[in-house]
Design a protein around this motif. Structure first.
Motif, PDB file in Angstrom:
ATOM      1  N   ASP A  46     -11.576   5.751  -2.886  1.00 18.37           N
ATOM      2  CA  ASP A  46     -13.358   6.173  -2.012  1.00 18.37           C
ATOM      3  C   ASP A  46     -12.751   6.704  -0.627  1.00 18.37           C
ATOM      4  O   ASP A  46     -13.051   6.027   0.429  1.00 18.37           O
ATOM      5  N   PRO A  47     -12.592   8.207  -0.606  1.00 17.02           N
ATOM      6  CA  PRO A  47     -12.155   8.857   0.594  1.00 17.02           C
ATOM      7  C   PRO A  47     -13.496   8.902   1.911  1.00 17.02           C
ATOM      8  O   PRO A  47     -12.918   8.610   2.847  1.00 17.02           O
ATOM      9  N   SER A  48     -14.608   8.709   1.488  1.00 18.33           N
ATOM     10  CA  SER A  48     -16.032   7.946   2.330  1.00 18.33           C
ATOM     11  C   SER A  48     -15.666   6.943   2.714  1.00 18.33           C
ATOM     12  O   SER A  48     -16.007   6.180   4.308  1.00 18.33           O
ATOM     13  N   ASN A  49     -15.212   5.318   2.453  1.00 11.49           N
ATOM     14  CA  ASN A  49     -14.761   4.149   3.019  1.00 11.49           C
ATOM     15  C   ASN A  49     -13.728   4.164   3.802  1.00 11.49           C
ATOM     16  O   ASN A  49     -11.935   4.629   3.309  1.00 11.49           O
ATOM     17  N   VAL A  50     -13.098   3.606   4.901  1.00 11.55           N
ATOM     18  CA  VAL A  50     -12.433   3.956   5.936  1.00 11.55           C
ATOM     19  C   VAL A  50     -11.308   2.841   5.140  1.00 11.55           C
ATOM     20  O   VAL A  50     -10.499   2.321   5.538  1.00 11.55           O
ATOM     21  N   LYS A  51     -11.381   1.584   4.268  1.00 12.42           N
ATOM     22  CA  LYS A  51     -10.782   0.833   3.050  1.00 12.42           C
ATOM     23  C   LYS A  51     -10.557   1.136   2.269  1.00 12.42           C
ATOM     24  O   LYS A  51     -10.249   0.109   1.038  1.00 12.42           O
ATOM     25  N   ASN A  52     -10.608   2.450   2.216  1.00 11.59           N
ATOM     26  CA  ASN A  52     -10.055   3.068   0.694  1.00 11.59           C
ATOM     27  C   ASN A  52      -8.817   2.348   0.726  1.00 11.59           C
ATOM     28  O   ASN A  52      -7.949   2.758   1.095  1.00 11.59           O
ATOM     29  N   ALA A  53      -8.670   3.156  -0.947  1.00  8.86           N
ATOM     30  CA  ALA A  53      -6.762   2.745  -0.782  1.00  8.86           C
ATOM     31  C   ALA A  53      -5.996   2.974  -0.886  1.00  8.86           C
ATOM     32  O   ALA A  53      -6.386   4.167  -0.797  1.00  8.86           O
ATOM     33  N   LYS A  54      -4.550   3.309  -0.496  1.00  2.00           N
ATOM     34  CA  LYS A  54      -3.840   3.386  -0.333  1.00  2.00           C
ATOM     35  C   LYS A  54      -2.280   2.781  -0.175  1.00  2.00           C
ATOM     36  O   LYS A  54      -2.424   2.050  -0.761  1.00  2.00           O
ATOM     37  N   LEU A  55      -1.946   3.725  -0.448  1.00  2.00           N
ATOM     38  CA  LEU A  55      -0.284   4.123  -0.172  1.00  2.00           C
ATOM     39  C   LEU A  55       0.375   4.193   0.971  1.00  2.00           C
ATOM     40  O   LEU A  55       0.492   5.348   1.770  1.00  2.00           O
ATOM     41  N   ARG A  56       0.470   2.922   1.519  1.00  2.00           N
ATOM     42  CA  ARG A  56       1.757   3.156   2.916  1.00  2.00           C
ATOM     43  C   ARG A  56       3.189   3.379   2.932  1.00  2.00           C
ATOM     44  O   ARG A  56       4.063   1.665   2.509  1.00  2.00           O
ATOM     45  N   VAL A  57       3.420   3.899   2.990  1.00  5.41           N
ATOM     46  CA  VAL A  57       4.909   4.838   3.119  1.00  5.41           C
ATOM     47  C   VAL A  57       5.542   5.006   4.658  1.00  5.41           C
ATOM     48  O   VAL A  57       5.617   5.258   4.852  1.00  5.41           O
ATOM     49  N   THR A  58       6.870   3.161   4.881  1.00  6.00           N
ATOM     50  CA  THR A  58       7.533   3.776   5.817  1.00  6.00           C
ATOM     51  C   THR A  58       8.772   4.373   5.555  1.00  6.00           C
ATOM     52  O   THR A  58       8.939   4.035   4.812  1.00  6.00           O
ATOM     53  N   TYR A  59       9.290   5.104   6.124  1.00  8.22           N
ATOM     54  CA  TYR A  59      10.370   6.358   6.114  1.00  8.22           C
ATOM     55  C   TYR A  59      10.398   6.260   7.363  1.00  8.22           C
ATOM     56  O   TYR A  59      10.647   6.666   8.270  1.00  8.22           O
ATOM     57  N   GLY A  60      12.947   6.443   7.165  1.00  3.32           N
ATOM     58  CA  GLY A  60      13.290   6.824   8.125  1.00  3.32           C
ATOM     59  C   GLY A  60      14.321   7.697   7.925  1.00  3.32           C
ATOM     60  O   GLY A  60      14.674   8.750   7.014  1.00  3.32           O
ATOM     61  N   THR A  61      14.668   8.604   9.629  1.00  7.68           N
ATOM     62  CA  THR A  61      15.276   9.942   9.398  1.00  7.68           C
ATOM     63  C   THR A  61      15.869   9.364  10.837  1.00  7.68           C
ATOM     64  O   THR A  61      15.785   9.015  11.587  1.00  7.68           O
ATOM     65  N   LYS A  62      17.463  10.666  10.645  1.00 11.04           N
ATOM     66  CA  LYS A  62      17.999  10.215  11.905  1.00 11.04           C
ATOM     67  C   LYS A  62      18.081  11.917  12.954  1.00 11.04           C
ATOM     68  O   LYS A  62      18.068  12.364  12.447  1.00 11.04           O
TER      69      LYS A  62
END
Length: 522
Positions: A506-522
């Motif tokens: 539900d893009p209109s909802n701030v609590k929309n289901a999400k994939l949260r990815v943390t990635y690292g670079t050098k």
């Protein structure tokens, strides 16, 4: 540089298997990944990505037989399998009602009840799960034990059963004779199977939501007259058991197991009401006890002592749960699962109710692959975040505390197959592995499901992602007595009473289901 990151991951994986990870209750990268931030080894960045979250309809049906409700109680598994009774009705999911069927057997074939045997009473004992830390004790010093009018003391310890629903309501539990053969112990039965039963009620009793442990002792010498563990005792018809059991002494019906389970086909245990609460009990602990008297001559007198006959109601009997649903007028009835675009609300429910499906958009996967290839961006952590939809699910009912998550894929014949996520298969044996975490914050109550390894497999291996998805259920994986998982098919779904509504795609909802990815670079 990517070689160094891979080397770090290899070392950290060995550390995980050694059990050295530290749990932190704040939202953060996986413990596996957080080491990449030490001493400037890498720069981490968390990015939210859209996902396609949708309802998976299970047609309100699940396998609910001895192998799922009872067999897991055996020597190869722990005692987490339970039966469910009760009924609960609310606006989001509608009405759910649980009935239990069980066969029973004689403890020994061709029993001898003696001369002139007459049934005094019969009781079915259920052992609901209860809160042992909450106890009320009542004592009757002037109690008279009815068999012989013996002066006695009666002590009753009362505990509240664990309930899901409108906990203060009372329900009437009734018992009927099954008239349809329930087949064998190993035969599959689904939760929409209602075995035929006699309209005559063998016994009923109002359940207030509490269980009692009773002790009765003689006033004269303090010896025990009666004792029972915490449970709920339902009196059944003595007349029925007189004609059904005692009168059949020496006849073919009682000669062997095969004859008996076709003669006395089982018991149906149900509630009369359609709203109240659900509660769980242990099938292995049920008791069916018949008290009777027969002739016994001692010193020229016929004493007719009271005897106790306990039927076998666990062991190798067939068991099944029958779950009824009425979704009319409920919010869940307005949602048809949309696998392509997702559903705005996710209705997760145990005992055959909806599952949750999660697909990662191909554009998201391609973007992560490009970052990995072009920027050497290694995935440190990946979580699926789902918020409870407090706009419609703000109530006193217990929030889910157990989930399973599986990977779904297509086999060569195009059939969907499931298995553990690779996070489970790679890290599941580590005591520090946390498959999901719960967060109660000012912005809402949400869950994060770990999919780090399975996402890394997709992004960093170059494997095709087209038909893959995740399936989340309100249940827990069943463990064996040795502590290992019994297999991805063995979960508590058949007897999981929980339900909740999540915010979906539900893009209109701030609590929309999400994939949260943390990635690292050098």
């Amino acid at each position: 540089m990517i070689y160094n990151i891979r080397k770090i991951f290899t070392i950290l994986s060995l550390m995980i298997l050694g059990g050295v990870l530290v749990y932190n209750c704040e939202p953060e990268p996986d413990s596996l990944g957080e080491q990449l931030f030490l001493d400037g080894a890498a720069n981490g960045k968390e990015v939210p990505y859209d996902i396609t979250a949708y309802n998976i309809s299970n047609n309100d049906t699940i396998r609910a037989d001895a192998n799922t409700l009872y067999n897991l109680l055996g020597s190869t598994a722990n005692t987490s399998a339970t039966g469910v009774l009760g009924a609960f009705n609310e606006s989001q999911f509608g009405m759910q009602k649980a009935t239990y069927f069980t066969q029973l057997r004689l403890p020994a074939n061709d029993p001898d009840f003696g001369t002139n045997a007459v049934v005094d009473s019969v009781v079915l004992v259920l052992k609901p799960i209860y809160r042992s830390d909450s106890i009320t004790t009542t004592t009757d010093e002037n109690y008279v034990y009815p068999d012989g009018n013996v002066d006695a003391k009666k002590v009753v310890n009362t505990y509240p059963a664990v309930k899901y629903g409108k906990a203060k309501k009372k329900m009437n539990i009734q018992v009927q004779e099954v008239t349809e053969f329930m087949n064998g112990y190993n035969d599959p039965v689904y939760s929409n199977k209602d075995f035929a039963a006699s309209s005559t009620v063998l016994g009923s009793k109002e359940f207030s939501g509490n269980v009692n442990a009773i002790t009765i002792t003689k006033d004269s010498d303090g010896s025990s007259l009666f004792s029972s563990a915490a449970g709920f005792r339902i009196p059944l018809s003595p007349t029925f058991f007189q004609s059904k059991i005692i009168a059949k002494k020496g006849q073919p019906e009682l000669k062997d197991v095969s004859n008996f389970i076709r003669y006395f086909r089982g018991l149906k245990i149900s509630v009369e009401e359609s709203d109240g609460y659900l509660f769980q009990f242990y099938p292995n602990d049920m008791e069916l006890i018949m008290y009777y008297k027969n002739d016994k001559v001692e010193n020229g007198q016929n004493t007719r002592p009271q005897l106790k006959y306990s039927f076998s109601i666990g062991s190798a009997n067939a068991h099944s749960g029958y779950y009824q649903y009425d979704r009319s007028g409920a919010a869940v009835a307005n949602f048809t699962p949309d696998m392509e675009n997702g559903d705005k609300k996710l209705f997760a429910q145990g005992m055959g109710g909806n599952s949750i499906g999660i697909k990662l958009p191909v554009l998201t996967i391609n973007e992560l692959k490009k970052m990995y290839q072009d920027q050497k961006a290694a995935i440190i952590s990946a979580k699926i975040r789902l918020y409870i939809d407090d706009a419609v699910w703000s109530n006193p009912y217990a929030k889910p505390s157990a989930f399973t998550i599986l990977q779904g894929d297509k086999d060569t014949n195009g059939k969907t197959v499931f298995d553990y996520t690779t996070d489970y298969s790679v890290l599941g044996s580590a005591s520090t592995f946390v498959p999901f975490r719960t967060y109660d914050t000012t912005e809402g109550y949400y869950y994060e499901f770990t999919v780090t390894q399975s996402l890394k497999d997709i992004v960093e291996s170059g494997k095709d992602y087209k038909d893959k998805f995740y399936k989340i259920d309100l249940a827990q994986f069943i463990s064996t007595s040795a502590g290992s998982l019994a297999g991805f098919k063995y979960t508590s779904r058949p007897f999981s009473m929980g339900r909740t509504v999540f915010v979906g795609t539900d893009p209109s909802n701030v609590k929309n289901a999400k994939l949260r990815v943390t990635y690292g670079t050098k």
